[in-house]
Scaffold this motif. Sequence first.
Motif: not given
Length: 96
Positions: A19, A30, A59
């Motif tokens: 990310n 996140h 992620l």
Amino acid sequence: MNGTWDASEGVDAAYLYFNGECDGLGHGEHAPERQVFAHTARRGAWQLVVDLDADGRVLGLEVLGASQALTPAFLQRLQRIDERIDEDVDDDAPGG
């Protein structure tokens, strides 16, 4: 892609961030919704963990036992966070 490596004794973990944020993962929007253990090498050697968001997007990847799983050349490209932790501890020491 960014990445970190904590080579501290007993840790030896690398994290590859997809990310783009090295400091944001694990908090707020996140935060991983789910972790999948994608691969376990020989018992106790190393593990690969895939962190996914709520929509199933990747992620990042956590590599436990990084010095065994990744090449030295690749590890050298990662940001060493154990050195930063050691500096923070030294700052807290008397006279530091």
